[in-house]
Design a protein around this motif. Structure first.
Motif, mmCIF file in Angstrom:
data_model
loop_
_atom_site.group_PDB
_atom_site.id
_atom_site.type_symbol
_atom_site.label_atom_id
_atom_site.label_comp_id
_atom_site.label_asym_id
_atom_site.label_seq_id
_atom_site.Cartn_x
_atom_site.Cartn_y
_atom_site.Cartn_z
ATOM 1 N N VAL A 30 0.723 -1.214 0.105
ATOM 2 C CA VAL A 30 0.304 -0.155 0.119
ATOM 3 C C VAL A 30 0.720 0.956 -0.150
ATOM 4 O O VAL A 30 1.609 1.041 0.690
ATOM 5 N N TRP A 57 -10.275 -2.877 -2.399
ATOM 6 C CA TRP A 57 -10.209 -2.731 -1.473
ATOM 7 C C TRP A 57 -11.897 -2.644 -0.476
ATOM 8 O O TRP A 57 -12.558 -3.231 -1.311
ATOM 9 N N SER A 61 -11.417 2.790 2.428
ATOM 10 C CA SER A 61 -9.870 3.078 2.328
ATOM 11 C C SER A 61 -9.037 2.259 3.661
ATOM 12 O O SER A 61 -7.652 2.901 3.205
ATOM 13 N N ASP A 62 -9.205 1.957 4.881
ATOM 14 C CA ASP A 62 -8.586 1.344 5.495
ATOM 15 C C ASP A 62 -7.947 -0.191 5.372
ATOM 16 O O ASP A 62 -6.924 -0.561 6.223
ATOM 17 N N GLU A 63 -9.308 -0.661 4.769
ATOM 18 C CA GLU A 63 -8.816 -1.940 4.813
ATOM 19 C C GLU A 63 -8.802 -3.094 3.189
ATOM 20 O O GLU A 63 -9.492 -2.542 2.395
ATOM 21 N N ILE A 64 -7.403 -3.669 2.435
ATOM 22 C CA ILE A 64 -7.953 -4.808 1.790
ATOM 23 C C ILE A 64 -8.194 -5.620 2.131
ATOM 24 O O ILE A 64 -7.526 -6.686 2.575
ATOM 25 N N ALA A 83 -4.033 -0.888 5.926
ATOM 26 C CA ALA A 83 -2.980 -0.627 4.687
ATOM 27 C C ALA A 83 -2.341 -0.056 5.851
ATOM 28 O O ALA A 83 -0.990 0.431 5.116
ATOM 29 N N ARG A 84 -2.907 0.524 6.942
ATOM 30 C CA ARG A 84 -1.886 1.115 8.178
ATOM 31 C C ARG A 84 -0.994 0.535 8.653
ATOM 32 O O ARG A 84 0.613 0.687 8.659
#
Length: 504
Positions: A30, A57, A61-64, A83-84
């Motif tokens: 990411v 996604w 927009s935080d996880e895939i 993602a972080r």
């Protein structure tokens, strides 16, 4: 090797792992749209022996969401990657004694991303489930002895799921809907008066759709329809000129037929009879074959060039027909599709031969004038029929065949056959080159030397085997053409004229 476009040959290198060999490694990262360092997701397992089959996604927009298959493709983990942090957690598992099919290209999310729709064969039929991103057991929505072919759309406001299915006829395709809650029955949305095959591109609110409709003998029409009443708002592509020209031709409408081959197995088929057919006469037969898990040939859907070519051959006196053996992706349940596991080139060949013997028994068929042809997997099937059942077929035309299963790519061949290291005997048994000594009839082999899907090497290896066994055959190479053999001026016409002259 390109021998024709320059003074000296040019070599093109193709990254292509064949069955049993080392795969490329892949990983998922990411990157911020503003730039910076890549955050690599901590996906477990050897990246060379697992596939990231799908990723997208996960409703935000935080996880895939990742769909990870093992090398043998019989176990699937559905995971969420943050993602972080790069951390990955599994929320759903699928396992199968044969292989796991991934039937969702773009996962539909529900309830503001808390739930998603999932297709699974876990009860023996391909059905829609609602899965939860927390990892709770998925809940069945559709139910019954039928397959959901694809998810088409969701109306979350009114609580409806739209999908393609055909519970009563595996050759056709229709739009259905059912409640997202799983309560109530199914409703057919496609008009009851229209047979054939229907496909849809449904708007996000599920109130409108582009609808494409065709039959085996009628070209497609595209229209904008309102849902769920299916009222036509506008015809977008009437295709009137083409439909009129087809109707003006001296064609006999194809008939859908059945062939009982024993053991309680009945194959779907179609047959085109010559104009002015006389049942007191005996006609030669041309069988069009594919027979692998990637596609059906027996569909009530427009097939364009090949359909028109088959009709032309019928005008020259042929009975033209095709059959779908078990292992083809017909909506007939998991058992129908996956009985072929580790038997590619064997079970299908037996069932195609059994269907041909049924055809030979018909009073209007000349049993000594049976030809067969196919492309790609159908080219392989043609070879297996010619080599292993020489008592049935007098003529075969094989286009772009896989002659040895060891030469095809990992992801396709291993899915259906396992790894050759674990299954060498079945790889050999299913490969046409193994049986080359059995050729007795006339054989035409056609291949493009630039085929980057089914490599030309296989045809050269088969040619050597036939030569070593003192077998005469005809071979046509199309220089630098790829798998569809369409590149270059006049290629398609030349190919079909070649096939026509060989069988007339």
């Amino acid at each position: 090797i390109n021998d024709t476009d320059s003074l000296y040959p040019k070599i093109a290198t193709i990254q292509y792992p064949v069955a049993g060999q080392t795969n490329s490694a892949g990983r998922v990262g990411v990157l911020s749209a503003a730039g910076g360092a890549t955050r690599w997701l901590q996906v477990p397992g050897d990246p060379r022996n697992n596939y990231i089959a799908r990723m997208n996604w996960a409703g935000n927009s935080d996880e895939i969401i990742l769909l990870q298959l093992n090398r043998r493709q019989n176990a699937l983990n559905v995971s969420l990657g943050t993602a972080r942090t790069g951390q990955v957690r599994t929320i759903l598992n699928e396992k199968d004694d044969a292989w796991v099919d991934i039937d969702v290209e773009d996962i539909p999310w529900l309830s503001d991303g808390k739930r998603f729709l999932w297709l699974s064969e876990r009860d023996g039929w391909r059905h829609v489930y609602v899965a939860n991103r927390t990892g709770a057991d998925p809940v069945l929505i559709t139910n019954g002895a039928f397959d959901v072919i694809s998810i088409e759309g969701v109306d979350q406001k009114t609580g409806w799921l739209y999908y393609i299915a055909s519970p009563d006829n595996a050759t056709q395709r229709y739009l259905y809907r059912t409640k997202l809650s799983g309560s109530g029955g199914t409703e057919r949305v496609s008009p009851a008066a229209l047979g054939g095959s229907h496909s849809y591109s449904i708007a996000p609110n599920a109130s409108w759709a582009f609808h494409t409709y065709s039959t085996i003998s009628s070209p497609p029409v595209v229209e904008l329809v309102h849902l769920p009443d299916h009222q036509v708002v506008r015809v977008l592509a009437a295709n009137s000129a083409t439909i009129t020209r087809v109707r003006e031709l001296d064609f006999t409408p194809p008939e859908f037929i059945k062939a009982g081959i024993g053991g309680g197995v009945t194959l779907d088929g179609w047959m085109i009879k010559p104009p002015h057919f006389d049942s007191s006469k005996r006609y030669p037969v041309l069988i069009y074959v594919y027979g692998e898990p990637a596609s059906q040939t027996v569909m009530d859907r427009w097939a364009s060039t090949r359909y028109l070519w088959h009709q032309m051959l019928a005008q020259h006196g042929y009975l033209v027909m095709s059959f779908d053996n078990r292992g083809t992706p017909a909506p007939k349940g998991r058992a129908w599709r996956k009985v072929v596991y580790r038997k590619i080139g064997v079970l299908a060949a037996q069932e195609q031969a059994a269907a041909a013997r049924v055809v030979q028994s018909w009073s209007f068929v000349d049993p000594k004038r049976v030809a067969i042809w196919g492309w790609s997997g159908g080219g392989s099937m043609t070879l297996n029929q010619m080599f292993r059942y020489p008592d049935i077929y007098q003529v075969g035309m094989s286009v772009a065949p896989v002659t040895d299963q060891h030469f095809y790519d990992t992801i396709y061949q291993e899915r259906y056959m396992g790894l050759p290291q674990d299954n060498e005997a079945d790889y050999r048994a299913g490969s046409p080159v193994t049986h080359a000594a059995g050729l007795a009839g006339k054989l035409l082999i056609v291949h493009g030397s630039g085929d980057d899907n089914v490599h030309y090497k296989g045809t050269e290896v088969l040619a050597n085997a036939l030569i070593a066994n003192k077998k005469q055959f005809t071979m046509m190479e199309y220089p630098n053409r790829r798998h569809d053999i369409s590149q270059g001026q006049g290629t398609t016409r030349h190919l079909f004229e070649l096939l026509t002259k060989y069988c007339l």
